[in-house]
Scaffold this motif. Structure first.
Motif, short mmCIF file in Angstrom:
data_model
loop_
_atom_site.label_atom_id
_atom_site.label_comp_id
_atom_site.label_asym_id
_atom_site.label_seq_id
_atom_site.Cartn_x
_atom_site.Cartn_y
_atom_site.Cartn_z
N LEU A 11 0.88 -1.05 -0.07
CA LEU A 11 -0.07 0.42 -0.23
C LEU A 11 1.48 1.18 0.37
N ALA A 12 2.12 0.56 0.56
CA ALA A 12 2.92 2.67 0.78
C ALA A 12 3.32 2.85 -0.39
N ALA A 13 4.04 1.24 -1.33
CA ALA A 13 4.81 1.61 -1.86
C ALA A 13 3.65 2.13 -3.34
N GLY A 14 2.57 1.52 -3.29
CA GLY A 14 1.14 1.82 -4.18
C GLY A 14 1.02 3.37 -4.06
N LEU A 15 1.07 3.94 -3.14
CA LEU A 15 0.91 5.13 -2.93
C LEU A 15 2.19 6.23 -3.21
N ASP A 16 3.24 6.03 -2.49
CA ASP A 16 4.80 6.88 -3.20
C ASP A 16 4.88 6.59 -4.90
N ILE A 17 4.01 5.94 -5.26
CA ILE A 17 3.59 5.60 -6.77
C ILE A 17 2.87 6.99 -7.33
N ASP A 18 1.52 6.70 -6.74
CA ASP A 18 0.61 7.79 -7.47
C ASP A 18 0.52 9.17 -6.61
N ILE A 19 1.06 9.58 -5.48
CA ILE A 19 2.14 11.08 -5.12
C ILE A 19 2.81 11.67 -6.30
N GLY A 20 3.87 10.33 -7.15
CA GLY A 20 4.82 10.87 -7.83
C GLY A 20 4.59 10.62 -9.25
N ARG A 21 3.33 10.50 -9.78
CA ARG A 21 2.55 10.57 -11.36
C ARG A 21 2.26 12.02 -10.60
N ARG A 22 1.86 11.80 -9.48
CA ARG A 22 0.79 13.23 -9.70
C ARG A 22 1.96 14.57 -9.34
N ILE A 23 3.06 14.05 -9.09
CA ILE A 23 3.96 15.50 -8.51
C ILE A 23 4.36 15.54 -10.71
N LYS A 24 4.61 14.85 -11.39
CA LYS A 24 4.83 14.65 -13.07
C LYS A 24 4.03 15.72 -13.26
N LEU A 25 2.56 14.94 -13.47
CA LEU A 25 1.88 15.08 -14.12
C LEU A 25 1.45 16.97 -14.18
N ARG A 26 1.64 17.82 -13.24
CA ARG A 26 1.37 18.80 -12.60
C ARG A 26 3.33 19.78 -13.06
N ARG A 27 3.97 18.97 -12.71
CA ARG A 27 5.21 20.00 -12.99
C ARG A 27 5.00 19.86 -14.67
N ILE A 28 5.02 19.07 -15.81
CA ILE A 28 4.87 18.95 -17.03
C ILE A 28 3.13 19.84 -17.12
N GLN A 29 2.55 20.38 -16.22
CA GLN A 29 1.50 21.02 -16.60
C GLN A 29 1.18 22.35 -16.89
N LEU A 30 3.01 22.61 -15.86
CA LEU A 30 3.38 23.87 -15.50
C LEU A 30 4.71 24.08 -16.35
N GLY A 31 5.00 22.82 -17.61
CA GLY A 31 5.92 23.52 -17.69
C GLY A 31 7.11 23.75 -17.43
N LEU A 32 7.19 22.61 -16.46
CA LEU A 32 8.79 23.00 -15.76
C LEU A 32 9.32 21.77 -15.71
N SER A 33 10.77 21.87 -15.58
CA SER A 33 11.92 20.54 -16.00
C SER A 33 11.72 19.66 -14.70
N GLN A 34 12.48 19.13 -14.43
CA GLN A 34 12.63 18.31 -12.90
C GLN A 34 14.36 19.39 -12.49
N SER A 35 15.16 19.29 -13.52
CA SER A 35 16.17 20.35 -12.91
C SER A 35 15.21 21.47 -12.31
N ASP A 36 13.89 22.83 -12.63
CA ASP A 36 13.76 23.54 -12.23
C ASP A 36 12.80 22.97 -11.04
N LEU A 37 12.35 22.06 -10.88
CA LEU A 37 11.55 21.65 -9.67
C LEU A 37 12.71 21.57 -8.74
N ALA A 38 13.30 20.70 -8.86
CA ALA A 38 14.79 20.88 -8.49
C ALA A 38 15.14 22.29 -7.70
#
Length: 158
Positions: A11-38
């Motif tokens: 369950l914890a691993a699944g939640l980590d994956i879901d949270i990560g996917r949402r981070i990625k989706l929102r980052r892409i929606q905003l046009g940010l790179s991983q470096s920008d977010l970092a």
């Protein structure tokens, strides 16, 4: 007793994956790179953001707060709690997130984003979504060579 511990870990691993996917989706929606977010969330490398997005590293509560601030969302966004209040279709978000995991999906979306409004509103767009995708792939291929077919028979993703 071990089954419950395994269930908890899954369950914890699944939640980590879901949270990560949402981070990625929102980052892409905003046009940010991983470096920008970092850079926005503190002294972390883009590789750490990548690990958060893939769910391989768990995001601490304090780091999740910083990520939420950087992405302009509340903490509840990562758990799907703010979706209804924000008018977000949870099923559509899940489908979008799953699609982003496909090979080259992000590159295709970036090519679409980089197209001019005139390129996007060509007759291909009005004719059919498949024709628009062909235009995006052609533009992307011309710019990067990412989708070139070495034999020249048809577009291929390498």
């Amino acid at each position: 007793m071990p089954e419950r511990e395994d269930d908890h870990e899954a369950l914890a691993a699944g939640l980590d994956i879901d949270i990560g996917r949402r981070i990625k989706l929102r980052r892409i929606q905003l046009g940010l790179s991983q470096s920008d977010l970092a850079r926005k969330i503190g002294p972390v490398a883009f590789q750490q953001v990548q690990k958060y997005e893939n769910g391989t590293d768990r995001v601490s509560a304090s780091r999740l707060y910083l990520i939420a601030e950087a992405l302009g969302v509340g903490i509840g966004f990562f758990y799907g709690l703010d979706d209804a209040a924000a008018g977000i279709d949870t099923a559509a978000v899940a489908g979008s997130i799953d699609c982003l995991g496909e090979r080259y999906a992000i590159e295709v979306l970036e090519c679409f984003r980089d197209m001019t409004p005139e390129q996007r509103s060509t007759s291909a767009r009005r004719d059919a979504p498949g024709a628009l995708l062909g235009a995006v792939l052609a533009d992307c291929s011309a710019a990067s060579g990412l989708f070139d077919d070495p034999v020249g028979q048809k577009p291929a993703i390498r």
